[in-house]
Design a protein around this motif. Structure first.
Motif, mmCIF file in Angstrom:
data_model
loop_
_atom_site.group_PDB
_atom_site.id
_atom_site.type_symbol
_atom_site.label_atom_id
_atom_site.label_comp_id
_atom_site.label_asym_id
_atom_site.label_seq_id
_atom_site.Cartn_x
_atom_site.Cartn_y
_atom_site.Cartn_z
ATOM 1 N N ILE A 1 0.842 -1.201 0.000
ATOM 2 C CA ILE A 1 0.000 0.000 0.000
ATOM 3 C C ILE A 1 0.878 1.252 0.000
ATOM 4 N N SER A 2 1.903 1.253 0.851
ATOM 5 C CA SER A 2 2.798 2.413 0.913
ATOM 6 C C SER A 2 3.463 2.666 -0.427
ATOM 7 N N SER A 3 3.874 1.606 -1.116
ATOM 8 C CA SER A 3 4.578 1.861 -2.374
ATOM 9 C C SER A 3 3.603 2.319 -3.455
ATOM 10 N N LEU A 4 2.343 1.875 -3.392
ATOM 11 C CA LEU A 4 1.340 2.417 -4.319
ATOM 12 C C LEU A 4 1.105 3.903 -4.048
ATOM 13 N N LEU A 5 1.095 4.291 -2.768
ATOM 14 C CA LEU A 5 0.899 5.701 -2.424
ATOM 15 C C LEU A 5 2.094 6.551 -2.851
ATOM 16 N N GLU A 6 3.283 5.996 -2.720
ATOM 17 C CA GLU A 6 4.491 6.710 -3.156
ATOM 18 C C GLU A 6 4.390 7.126 -4.617
ATOM 19 N N ALA A 7 3.775 6.252 -5.430
ATOM 20 C CA ALA A 7 3.748 6.485 -6.879
ATOM 21 C C ALA A 7 2.683 7.489 -7.307
ATOM 22 N N MET B 1 4.336 9.868 6.663
ATOM 23 C CA MET B 1 3.335 10.040 7.715
ATOM 24 C C MET B 1 2.085 9.229 7.378
ATOM 25 N N ILE B 2 1.689 9.256 6.102
ATOM 26 C CA ILE B 2 0.526 8.478 5.675
ATOM 27 C C ILE B 2 0.788 6.993 5.913
ATOM 28 N N SER B 3 1.974 6.534 5.540
ATOM 29 C CA SER B 3 2.306 5.116 5.736
ATOM 30 C C SER B 3 2.237 4.727 7.201
ATOM 31 N N SER B 4 2.718 5.608 8.073
ATOM 32 C CA SER B 4 2.714 5.218 9.488
ATOM 33 C C SER B 4 1.301 5.252 10.061
#
Lengths: 77, 146, 146, 77
Positions: B16-22, C15-18
């Motif tokens: 999920i985090s890496s999808l958000l990064e993109a 911050m979103i990831s955490s």
């Protein structure tokens, strides 16, 4: 003809199998009766039928190597 | 191209985090709407859910997910991307079993399309779930009464 | 307790990831609805937006954000948590300026409350934005025509 | 009495200040006219007024050290 039958969810539990090959099937009605004979409990459950990944609402014309799925109500998400 | 949306076990937070990064790569997107479905530790007759075991008709899930994406893209003309991920196998209480991410030029279409996508997933995807309780009994669940 | 929801610069992806990492702690939550507002590289009269500069009446933002949260919690009885973050200062195109995360027992309330919260933020928060274009000219924008 | 006046958004730009203290104010009307005299351009803009972080729709009774904010239409998100 030979038909592959898939059972999902609670139907895989009552049939104790996820799939089964039925040989010398002459029609969808023939298949249906063979399955009900083998797993009489199945008539107590709600399910829908898919033919080759497409839901069908009427009895289909089967051809050799078709795949029939017995599917209880969906529960995704 | 039809892609598999199925993931073995929970949808990993790292994914999920890496999808958000993109997300920032598309500077035409003004809003992203996400829905995360999480396994609840529901209590039924004194038994607490510790996990859900999902099973799926994988070939048909692929077909139906593709249809859902196409129908959403046809209905909402401002969409930039649509991502769906769904678990199969065991997902513990507190873990994520469904991930939907819709990006759009403007917020209304992002949010409406996300909500509609989640409803279609519940209605159309051939997925089944068995709740597994802390005492190791289990029970099949369904989304809609037949 | 009223908390500040303002963040200097973009809402960081880390911050979103955490925040997402922490979701599983509430095993009574069955759905999380998120909205991320992103700065678009809009083109107006041949000028492309490279950033937005947000300014805010900080004391009033705190009051109004608190009122928004209270009204949403009063309207939706199944909510588990509600988090709002909004940028002040410079946010570049492709970066996140607004983050809303609503967790609920069931999906409908999560999605409806998220959508409603975003609308209230647009309507009620005393925040202003100035688009800064690639040629370093700028223009004030507003959400609703007066 | 002394009143602190805040200017936001485009109003901070045309007044070239984010806040200003006005002394010897006798009423809200007095304050309003002092501001309009100093920044005549302000009458061309849409704005709302907040008194101590609360939007007001009618002219308020001011007291010493109140805070008045001149706010253009909001543009959050």
């Amino acid at each position: 003809m030979e038909i592959k039958v898939l059972f999902f969810g609670v139907l895989a539990e009552i049939t104790k199998t996820r799939f089964k090959h039925y040989r010398d099937i002459t029609s969808y009605d023939d298949l249906r009766l063979r399955i009900q004979d083998e797993f009489p409990e199945i008539v107590h459950y709600n399910y829908r039928i898919a033919l080759n990944s497409e839901i069908i609402n009427e009895d289909p014309e089967l051809k050799n190597e078709d795949e029939i799925a017995y599917m209880p109500p969906f529960a995704g998400g | 191209m039809k892609e598999s949306i199925l993931i073995n076990g929970p949808v990993p937070k790292a994914m999920i985090s890496s999808l958000l990064e993109a997300l920032g790569n598309d500077t035409g997107a003004g809003g992203h709407s996400l829905f995360l479905g999480q396994v609840r530790a529901d209590v039924t007759d004194g038994r607490r859910v510790k996990a859900i075991e999902y099973s799926a008709y994988e070939a048909m899930v692929m077909e139906e997910a593709d249809k859902i994406k196409k129908s959403i893209i046809a209905e909402y003309d401002d969409l930039k991307s649509i991502i769906i991920l769904h678990s199969v196998g065991i997902v513990n209480a507190g873990e994520i079993s469904l991930f939907v991410l819709i990006s759009a030029g403007h917020r209304h279409q992002a949010m409406q399309a996300c909500s509609k996508t989640v409803e279609l997933i519940k209605e159309k995807l051939p997925v089944w779930k068995k709740e597994i309780f802390e005492n190791n009994t289990s029970e099949w669940r369904q989304n809609y009464q037949a």
